[in-house]
Scaffold this motif. Structure first.
Motif, PDB file in Angstrom:
ATOM      1  N   VAL A 295      -5.708   8.990   4.278  1.00 56.45           N
ATOM      2  CA  VAL A 295      -6.090   7.633   4.676  1.00 56.45           C
ATOM      3  C   VAL A 295      -5.400   6.608   3.772  1.00 56.45           C
ATOM      4  CG1 VAL A 295      -8.000   5.976   4.813  1.00 56.45           C
ATOM      5  CG2 VAL A 295      -8.290   8.298   5.690  1.00 56.45           C
ATOM      6  N   LEU A 296      -5.369   6.907   2.463  1.00 56.12           N
ATOM      7  CA  LEU A 296      -4.719   5.994   1.529  1.00 56.12           C
ATOM      8  C   LEU A 296      -3.232   5.842   1.869  1.00 56.12           C
ATOM      9  CD1 LEU A 296      -5.311   5.779  -2.269  1.00 56.12           C
ATOM     10  CD2 LEU A 296      -2.987   5.766  -1.391  1.00 56.12           C
ATOM     11  N   LEU A 297      -2.570   6.971   2.154  1.00 59.26           N
ATOM     12  CA  LEU A 297      -1.151   6.903   2.511  1.00 59.26           C
ATOM     13  C   LEU A 297      -0.954   6.129   3.807  1.00 59.26           C
ATOM     14  CD1 LEU A 297      -0.030  10.566   1.689  1.00 59.26           C
ATOM     15  CD2 LEU A 297       0.582   8.490   0.439  1.00 59.26           C
ATOM     16  N   GLY A 298      -1.788   6.406   4.803  1.00 57.70           N
ATOM     17  CA  GLY A 298      -1.673   5.698   6.074  1.00 57.70           C
ATOM     18  C   GLY A 298      -1.977   4.220   5.938  1.00 57.70           C
ATOM     19  N   ALA A 299      -2.980   3.895   5.125  1.00 56.39           N
ATOM     20  CA  ALA A 299      -3.338   2.496   4.928  1.00 56.39           C
ATOM     21  C   ALA A 299      -2.226   1.740   4.221  1.00 56.39           C
ATOM     22  CB  ALA A 299      -4.640   2.403   4.126  1.00 56.39           C
ATOM     23  N   MET A 300      -1.622   2.351   3.212  1.00 53.30           N
ATOM     24  CA  MET A 300      -0.512   1.701   2.529  1.00 53.30           C
ATOM     25  C   MET A 300       0.665   1.508   3.481  1.00 53.30           C
ATOM     26  SD  MET A 300      -1.142   0.836  -0.617  1.00 53.30           S
ATOM     27  CE  MET A 300       0.480   0.708  -1.365  1.00 53.30           C
ATOM     28  N   TYR A 301       0.868   2.460   4.367  1.00 50.47           N
ATOM     29  CA  TYR A 301       1.944   2.337   5.351  1.00 50.47           C
ATOM     30  C   TYR A 301       1.673   1.173   6.300  1.00 50.47           C
ATOM     31  CZ  TYR A 301       5.780   4.103   8.251  1.00 50.47           C
ATOM     32  OH  TYR A 301       6.973   4.246   8.925  1.00 50.47           O
ATOM     33  N   LEU A 302       0.442   1.034   6.757  1.00 49.95           N
ATOM     34  CA  LEU A 302       0.094  -0.032   7.695  1.00 49.95           C
ATOM     35  C   LEU A 302       0.028  -1.393   7.022  1.00 49.95           C
ATOM     36  CD1 LEU A 302      -2.668   1.606   9.915  1.00 49.95           C
ATOM     37  CD2 LEU A 302      -0.380   0.905  10.632  1.00 49.95           C
ATOM     38  N   VAL A 303      -0.680  -1.457   5.893  1.00 52.07           N
ATOM     39  CA  VAL A 303      -0.884  -2.746   5.231  1.00 52.07           C
ATOM     40  C   VAL A 303       0.432  -3.297   4.703  1.00 52.07           C
ATOM     41  CG1 VAL A 303      -2.022  -3.899   3.289  1.00 52.07           C
ATOM     42  CG2 VAL A 303      -3.278  -2.252   4.678  1.00 52.07           C
ATOM     43  N   SER A 304       1.333  -2.404   4.283  1.00 51.52           N
ATOM     44  CA  SER A 304       2.634  -2.867   3.807  1.00 51.52           C
ATOM     45  C   SER A 304       3.391  -3.609   4.899  1.00 51.52           C
ATOM     46  CB  SER A 304       3.481  -1.679   3.334  1.00 51.52           C
ATOM     47  OG  SER A 304       2.943  -1.132   2.155  1.00 51.52           O
ATOM     48  N   GLY A 305       3.038  -3.342   6.143  1.00 53.76           N
ATOM     49  CA  GLY A 305       3.707  -4.019   7.238  1.00 53.76           C
ATOM     50  C   GLY A 305       3.317  -5.469   7.395  1.00 53.76           C
ATOM     51  N   ILE A 306       2.278  -5.917   6.704  1.00 54.52           N
ATOM     52  CA  ILE A 306       1.858  -7.304   6.915  1.00 54.52           C
ATOM     53  C   ILE A 306       1.588  -8.073   5.635  1.00 54.52           C
ATOM     54  CG2 ILE A 306       0.931  -7.120   9.236  1.00 54.52           C
ATOM     55  CD1 ILE A 306      -1.726  -6.381   8.154  1.00 54.52           C
ATOM     56  N   SER A 307       1.699  -7.442   4.476  1.00 57.94           N
ATOM     57  CA  SER A 307       1.415  -8.200   3.261  1.00 57.94           C
ATOM     58  C   SER A 307       2.667  -8.605   2.511  1.00 57.94           C
ATOM     59  CB  SER A 307       0.516  -7.386   2.311  1.00 57.94           C
ATOM     60  OG  SER A 307       1.273  -6.380   1.686  1.00 57.94           O
TER      61      SER A 307
ATOM     62  N   SER B 291      -0.122   4.863  -6.967  1.00 60.86           N
ATOM     63  CA  SER B 291       1.161   4.400  -7.493  1.00 60.86           C
ATOM     64  C   SER B 291       2.322   4.960  -6.674  1.00 60.86           C
ATOM     65  CB  SER B 291       1.318   4.830  -8.953  1.00 60.86           C
ATOM     66  OG  SER B 291       0.312   4.272  -9.756  1.00 60.86           O
ATOM     67  N   ALA B 292       2.261   6.253  -6.383  1.00 63.85           N
ATOM     68  CA  ALA B 292       3.340   6.870  -5.615  1.00 63.85           C
ATOM     69  C   ALA B 292       3.435   6.273  -4.218  1.00 63.85           C
ATOM     70  CB  ALA B 292       3.120   8.382  -5.538  1.00 63.85           C
ATOM     71  N   SER B 293       2.296   5.958  -3.619  1.00 64.22           N
ATOM     72  CA  SER B 293       2.319   5.343  -2.289  1.00 64.22           C
ATOM     73  C   SER B 293       2.915   3.938  -2.347  1.00 64.22           C
ATOM     74  CB  SER B 293       0.915   5.300  -1.698  1.00 64.22           C
ATOM     75  OG  SER B 293       0.079   4.409  -2.423  1.00 64.22           O
ATOM     76  N   GLY B 294       2.754   3.258  -3.486  1.00 65.47           N
ATOM     77  CA  GLY B 294       3.394   1.955  -3.650  1.00 65.47           C
ATOM     78  C   GLY B 294       4.903   2.084  -3.644  1.00 65.47           C
ATOM     79  N   ALA B 295       5.422   3.113  -4.316  1.00 65.03           N
ATOM     80  CA  ALA B 295       6.864   3.357  -4.304  1.00 65.03           C
ATOM     81  C   ALA B 295       7.330   3.779  -2.917  1.00 65.03           C
ATOM     82  CB  ALA B 295       7.213   4.423  -5.333  1.00 65.03           C
ATOM     83  N   MET B 296       6.537   4.611  -2.255  1.00 62.93           N
ATOM     84  CA  MET B 296       6.885   5.100  -0.921  1.00 62.93           C
ATOM     85  C   MET B 296       7.047   3.962   0.085  1.00 62.93           C
ATOM     86  SD  MET B 296       4.880   5.320   2.113  1.00 62.93           S
ATOM     87  CE  MET B 296       3.204   5.593   1.581  1.00 62.93           C
ATOM     88  N   SER B 297       6.218   2.947  -0.038  1.00 66.55           N
ATOM     89  CA  SER B 297       6.159   1.901   0.984  1.00 66.55           C
ATOM     90  C   SER B 297       7.077   0.715   0.712  1.00 66.55           C
ATOM     91  CB  SER B 297       4.710   1.410   1.126  1.00 66.55           C
ATOM     92  OG  SER B 297       4.213   0.935  -0.119  1.00 66.55           O
TER      93      SER B 297
END
Length: 627
Positions: A299-311, A344-350
């Motif tokens: 969920v965290l990975l998916g949320a970072m993927y989605l939220v990164s699209g609009i923030s 942190s890793a999801s921040g780099a991923m996105s």
């Protein structure tokens, strides 16, 4: 850690950041800068939205809109820089500062104030003269003097100098004296050695752009001012070029209309948190995956993927996701070190997920299509998300799920219906930019209008009291970013005119392995640069130098952009220097030491994913429209 980390988190919460007790003058001075900066951001949003409406719906474009937007933009950037300096929110690396001895730390803290004060004092008279020269030119549409726009530079530099000087009394006389002595000795040394340095040719560049620049960054000087200080030292010591040119190059670097999208997406990120749109998306993902073993990690990975699209801001992304998921993850026995490592890793991923500010910056400085970058950034991030998902699955095999209740279909459908308005936003942003319907700047204004409407009438969560603080915080963060871009642009120009860029191009083109060797060297270099300089400074400084080399080797612009952005992101979130890691810790309120030993498998997965992206260009270019 970088104070920009706390600032980004603060923007997501929509409140003014905590500050140390100060005098009445400092308080009123800050308000006198923050209120106009906030108003300018608001006027910019309204102006650009009106322009979009007139152009697309009424077919009657406002011909003077871009001129006025450009004028307001430079004023917003300079006032935002002043506000960021007053609040201590300019990006800086404080790893060495915080770990230094009690005798050394006061000197380094004083250096963080006196370094900027020195370069501001050097630039101020030239900025005044630059504004005077610009005042003799009039704009074609508004028929205004360009001095109206250019005056933002001396006003902003002068106000920042006042801020720096008023901050000096916070430091001891001993620290000020020692720091001042060090700066004076360094200046006299450069002046005395200038004939020798000129004779050394390009070798002397190591002194200015390695010792002065990286030394200043590592010792805690705000990154924008470290760039400016190194550039000023080089111009004054090694050339006859007047400092006026440095001012004009900074102005040029900060003036690209593409960069107008930066404050708009930053403000949009604050809006989606305030209106509950981010929470709705996370809630839907949690209803789908929260009941499986390791589900909240997915969920965290998916949320970072989605939220990164609009923030558009990594720290804003994390601030929107972590407070929602971390409490439940802790209830399930989640380890703080694992949680912060994955965040942190999801921040780099996105980093490549549109509309990332880094995508906008690299498109601006390297001349790459923003629409193509928005299309090309989705799949590389997905590859890295899969790599992180594998590590998450391996780490969660022993998770206790005995007390986890699986939601029924009714609950899932309800969560989905609530999230639909929020889920439409990232889809619309990517579609309209990718299809060329509107630019990133135009889409950001429409997205802001959509978020306001959704907050008022759908989610019914809109706190008017938070708008002004959010606008002011947007100006501060945007100003800090723009000042970095301006200072890095002036340094890039200095490196180009010195002939260094030609030498670098020749050296990189001769690396063994051809294009693959060049990509491998770029990955290593940007991981290091991302760790030390943060993302945007590294991209702005080296992007214009290395993209021509990549083109000469027939590496696609979008493919190369994805490789260097992801490499930069890995460095940004890699301890002990990567400030993105400390940003995540600050937002999640987790001790940085908790993740230092557990983040490496996640970083290893990111590196493997990056190698795959670099080796398979189709991942970055496969969905681009064919010419």
């Amino acid at each position: 850690m970088s104070t920009a980390a706390v600032e980004n988190a603060v923007i997501a919460e929509g409140v003014t950041p905590p500050v140390h007790p100060r005098g009445r003058f400092a308080h009123y001075f800050e308000q006198a800068v923050a209120i106009p900066a906030a108003i300018i951001v608001l006027v910019e949003i309204v102006l650009l939205l009106t322009s979009v409406i007139f152009r697309f719906f009424l077919h009657n474009p406002i011909v003077w809109a871009d001129e006025l937007a450009s004028t307001l933009f430079i004023w917003m950037g300079m006032l935002g820089s002043v506000l960021a300096l007053q609040r201590g929110q300019h990006m800086r690396l404080t790893t060495i500062v915080t770990r230094s001895s009690p005798k050394v730390r006061p000197i380094l803290e004083a250096l963080a104030v006196m370094g900027p004060a020195l370069v501001l004092a050097l630039m101020l008279p030239h900025a005044i003269f630059y504004a005077y020269e610009e005042s003799m030119i009039t704009t074609p549409a508004l028929n205004w003097s360009l001095g109206v726009r250019a005056a933002a530079l001396p006003v902003g530099i002068g106000l920042m100098l006042i801020v720096a000087l008023t901050q000096l009394p916070r430091h001891s006389l001993k620290a000020i004296g020692v720091t001042g002595g060090i700066l004076a000795v360094a200046a006299l040394g450069l002046w005395a050695l200038s004939p020798l340095l000129i004779g050394l040719g390009h070798i002397s560049l190591i002194l200015f752009f390695v010792v002065v620049l990286l030394g200043g960054v590592v010792l805690g000087v705000p990154i924008a001012f470290a760039f400016a200080l190194a550039t000023a030292a080089y111009l004054l010591t090694m050339t006859d070029v007047p400092m006026l040119v440095m001012t004009s190059r900074m102005d040029e670097g900060m003036s690209s209309l593409i960069l107008l999208a930066v404050p708009l997406f930053v403000f949009l990120g604050a809006l989606i948190e305030m209106t509950g749109m981010a929470a709705a998306m996370v809630g839907f993902l949690a209803s789908l995956l929260g009941h499986v073993r390791g589900g909240l990690n997915y969920v965290l990975l998916g949320a970072m993927y989605l939220v990164s699209g609009i923030s558009g801001s990594k720290a804003a992304d994390m601030a929107a996701v972590a407070p929602i998921l971390f409490p439940e993850m802790k209830k399930r026995g989640g380890d703080e070190g694992e949680m912060i490592s994955l965040l942190s890793a999801s921040g780099a991923m996105s980093e490549t997920i549109p509309p990332s500010i880094v995508l906008i910056a690299i498109g601006s400085v390297a001349g790459v299509s923003i629409a193509s970058l928005f299309v090309g950034g989705l799949l590389p991030a997905f590859v890295l998300a899969i790599a992180l998902g594998v590590i998450s699955w391996m780490r969660a095999r022993k998770e206790d799920m005995s007390k986890v209740v699986r939601p029924n279909r009714k609950m899932i459908w309800r969560a989905f219906l609530i999230s639909v308005p929020a889920l439409l936003l990232p889809v619309a942003i990517r579609f309209f930019v990718a299809e060329g319907v509107a630019t990133a700047t135009e889409v950001s204004t429409l997205a802001i209008a959509y978020a306001v409407i959704a907050g008022l009438f759908i989610y019914r969560k809109f706190d008017y009291r938070r708008i002004i603080p959010m606008l002011a915080s947007t100006a501060a963060l945007s100003g800090a970013i723009l000042l970095i871009i301006g200072a890095a642009s002036s340094m890039a120009w200095s490196l180009t005119t010195s002939g260094f860029s030609a030498d670098l191009t020749h050296m990189m083109s001769k690396l063994p392995g051809g294009a693959f060797g060049f990509l491998a060297m770029s990955i290593v270099m940007f991981i290091v640069l991302g760790s030390i300089l943060e993302g945007i400074p590294a991209i702005v400084l080296f992007g214009p130098l290395l993209f021509p080399v990549a083109r000469a080797m027939e590496i696609h612009d979008v493919h190369y952009a994805m490789v260097v952005i992801l490499a930069m992101g890995i460095g940004l979130f890699a301890p002990p220097f990567g400030v993105g890691y400390y940003s995540a810790c600050a937002i999640a309120k987790v001790d940085p030491d908790a993740g230092l030993k557990k983040i490496w498998p996640y970083l290893g997965a990111l590196v493997i994913g990056l190698i795959v992206v670099a080796a398979v260009p189709w991942i970055s270019t496969g969905f681009l429209p064919t010419k």
